[in-house]
Write a protein that holds these residues in place. Structure first.
Motif, short mmCIF file in Angstrom:
data_model
loop_
_atom_site.label_atom_id
_atom_site.label_comp_id
_atom_site.label_asym_id
_atom_site.label_seq_id
_atom_site.Cartn_x
_atom_site.Cartn_y
_atom_site.Cartn_z
N UNK A 125 0.72 -1.16 0.10
CA UNK A 125 0.25 -0.16 0.00
C UNK A 125 0.92 1.18 0.07
N UNK A 126 0.82 2.34 -1.01
CA UNK A 126 1.51 3.28 -0.83
C UNK A 126 0.66 4.52 -0.79
N UNK A 127 -0.77 4.34 -0.28
CA UNK A 127 -1.69 5.34 0.17
C UNK A 127 -2.31 5.89 -1.08
N UNK A 128 -2.47 5.13 -2.24
CA UNK A 128 -3.14 5.60 -3.40
C UNK A 128 -4.36 4.70 -3.74
N UNK A 129 -5.52 5.01 -3.68
CA UNK A 129 -6.62 4.11 -3.97
C UNK A 129 -6.50 3.50 -5.33
N UNK A 130 -7.15 2.21 -5.33
CA UNK A 130 -7.04 1.57 -6.63
C UNK A 130 -7.47 2.01 -7.91
N UNK A 131 -8.60 2.98 -7.61
CA UNK A 131 -8.97 3.65 -8.98
C UNK A 131 -8.20 4.84 -9.45
N UNK A 132 -7.27 5.35 -8.58
CA UNK A 132 -6.20 6.02 -8.88
C UNK A 132 -4.76 5.63 -9.20
N UNK A 133 -4.55 4.40 -8.76
CA UNK A 133 -3.23 3.82 -8.87
C UNK A 133 -2.91 3.77 -10.30
N UNK A 134 -3.73 3.25 -11.28
CA UNK A 134 -3.13 3.05 -12.61
C UNK A 134 -2.52 4.44 -13.22
N UNK A 135 -3.29 5.46 -12.99
CA UNK A 135 -3.09 6.90 -13.49
C UNK A 135 -1.85 7.43 -12.71
N UNK A 136 -1.53 7.04 -11.42
CA UNK A 136 -0.43 7.45 -10.80
C UNK A 136 0.72 7.00 -11.53
N UNK A 137 0.67 5.47 -11.64
CA UNK A 137 1.72 4.91 -12.39
C UNK A 137 2.07 5.45 -13.88
N UNK A 138 0.93 5.70 -14.45
CA UNK A 138 1.15 6.29 -15.92
C UNK A 138 2.02 7.55 -15.56
N UNK A 139 1.55 8.46 -14.88
CA UNK A 139 2.27 9.72 -14.42
C UNK A 139 3.63 9.23 -14.19
N UNK A 140 4.04 8.51 -13.40
CA UNK A 140 5.46 8.02 -12.96
C UNK A 140 6.16 7.76 -14.30
N UNK A 141 5.51 6.92 -14.82
CA UNK A 141 6.39 6.41 -16.30
C UNK A 141 6.68 7.89 -17.16
N UNK A 142 5.55 8.54 -17.40
CA UNK A 142 5.72 9.71 -18.40
C UNK A 142 6.89 10.53 -17.65
N UNK A 143 6.77 10.89 -16.37
CA UNK A 143 7.85 11.64 -15.71
C UNK A 143 9.13 11.17 -15.87
N UNK A 144 9.50 9.64 -15.85
CA UNK A 144 10.57 9.17 -15.95
C UNK A 144 11.13 9.31 -17.22
N UNK A 145 10.41 9.33 -18.33
CA UNK A 145 10.76 9.29 -19.71
C UNK A 145 10.80 10.82 -20.24
N UNK A 146 10.52 11.83 -19.34
CA UNK A 146 10.36 13.12 -19.80
C UNK A 146 11.59 13.68 -20.35
N UNK A 147 11.75 14.27 -21.45
CA UNK A 147 13.10 15.13 -21.59
C UNK A 147 14.37 14.08 -22.37
N UNK A 148 14.03 12.81 -22.43
CA UNK A 148 14.82 11.63 -22.99
C UNK A 148 14.89 11.80 -24.54
N UNK A 149 16.32 12.07 -24.97
CA UNK A 149 16.48 12.06 -26.31
C UNK A 149 16.22 10.31 -26.94
N UNK A 150 16.01 10.41 -28.29
CA UNK A 150 15.60 8.94 -28.74
C UNK A 150 16.46 7.76 -28.28
N UNK A 151 17.89 8.13 -28.12
CA UNK A 151 18.88 7.23 -27.95
C UNK A 151 19.03 6.79 -26.45
N UNK A 152 18.30 7.55 -25.82
CA UNK A 152 18.16 7.33 -24.18
C UNK A 152 16.88 6.59 -24.11
N UNK A 153 15.78 6.38 -24.69
CA UNK A 153 14.43 5.97 -24.56
C UNK A 153 14.63 4.59 -24.75
N UNK A 154 13.62 3.88 -24.02
CA UNK A 154 13.53 2.42 -23.89
C UNK A 154 13.02 2.19 -25.54
#
Length: 182
Positions: A35-64
């Motif tokens: 439990x990270x304190x985020x409800x099940x309805x919001x958790x998928x969108x929190x995860x998406x947000x974390x992914x997008x933020x972790x990839x923000x600003x990467x150039x193509x050579x750095x991207x997965x």
């Protein structure tokens, strides 16, 4: 916050090293196992947000090359797949074995909502006939059969091969993963 920051810094260091050796990579993201304190309805969108933020600003050579993650439902998959479809290939992991219907529903729903890669371990490895299961997954993705029809065809193939299914057909037709029911 400290754990998230540590993870992001470790990923940045990995990307820098990978870029030096020209090694391409994929990014695997798991839902929290506690439990990270985020409800099940919001958790998928929190995860998406974390992914997008972790990839923000990467150039193509750095991207997965692609992302491998848990399927968190239609809305969350559509949101993430639409974020940067030209640069972010979204893939799903298989998770627990479940029923054969779970397997076919998962590939069907994920593909329908934007996933382009399916990386399954146990769902294939623990199947009675792994090659036949994968062939049927392809038919489901191509929409030549529905997930329920695919379960019946797979059981028919098992009978042809003289293999006993792990679950009876009626049980194997059940959807047991809650995210696939909604």
């Amino acid at each position: 916050i400290e754990c998230d920051l540590d993870s992001l810094e470790a990923y940045a260091a990995f990307r820098a090293e990978a870029e030096l050796t020209r090694m391409r990579h994929f990014l695997e993201v798991f839902n929290p196992a506690f439990d990270i304190g985020i409800g099940p309805a919001d958790l998928p969108f929190y995860i998406n947000d974390c992914i997008v933020r972790s990839l923000a600003g990467l150039v193509s050579a750095e991207r997965p090359l692609f992302l491998k993650m848990q399927y968190n439902g239609a809305r969350a998959m559509v949101e993430l797949a639409a974020y940067d479809p030209g640069n972010l290939v979204v893939g799903i992991l298989g998770g627990a074995k479940g029923t054969t219907r779970d397997t076919f529903e998962l590939v069907s729903q994920a593909e329908k909502h934007g996933a382009r890669v399916a990386l399954f371990g146990r769902k294939i490895n623990l199947a009675e006939a792994p090659v036949d299961l994968v062939a049927m997954m392809r038919r489901v993705i191509e929409r030549s059969v529905s997930p329920a029809e695919a379960v019946k065809a797979y059981h028919g193939r098992l009978a042809e091969l003289g293999l006993k299914p792990t679950l009876a057909l009626e049980s194997d037709l059940e959807i047991t993963d809650p995210v696939l029911r909604g």
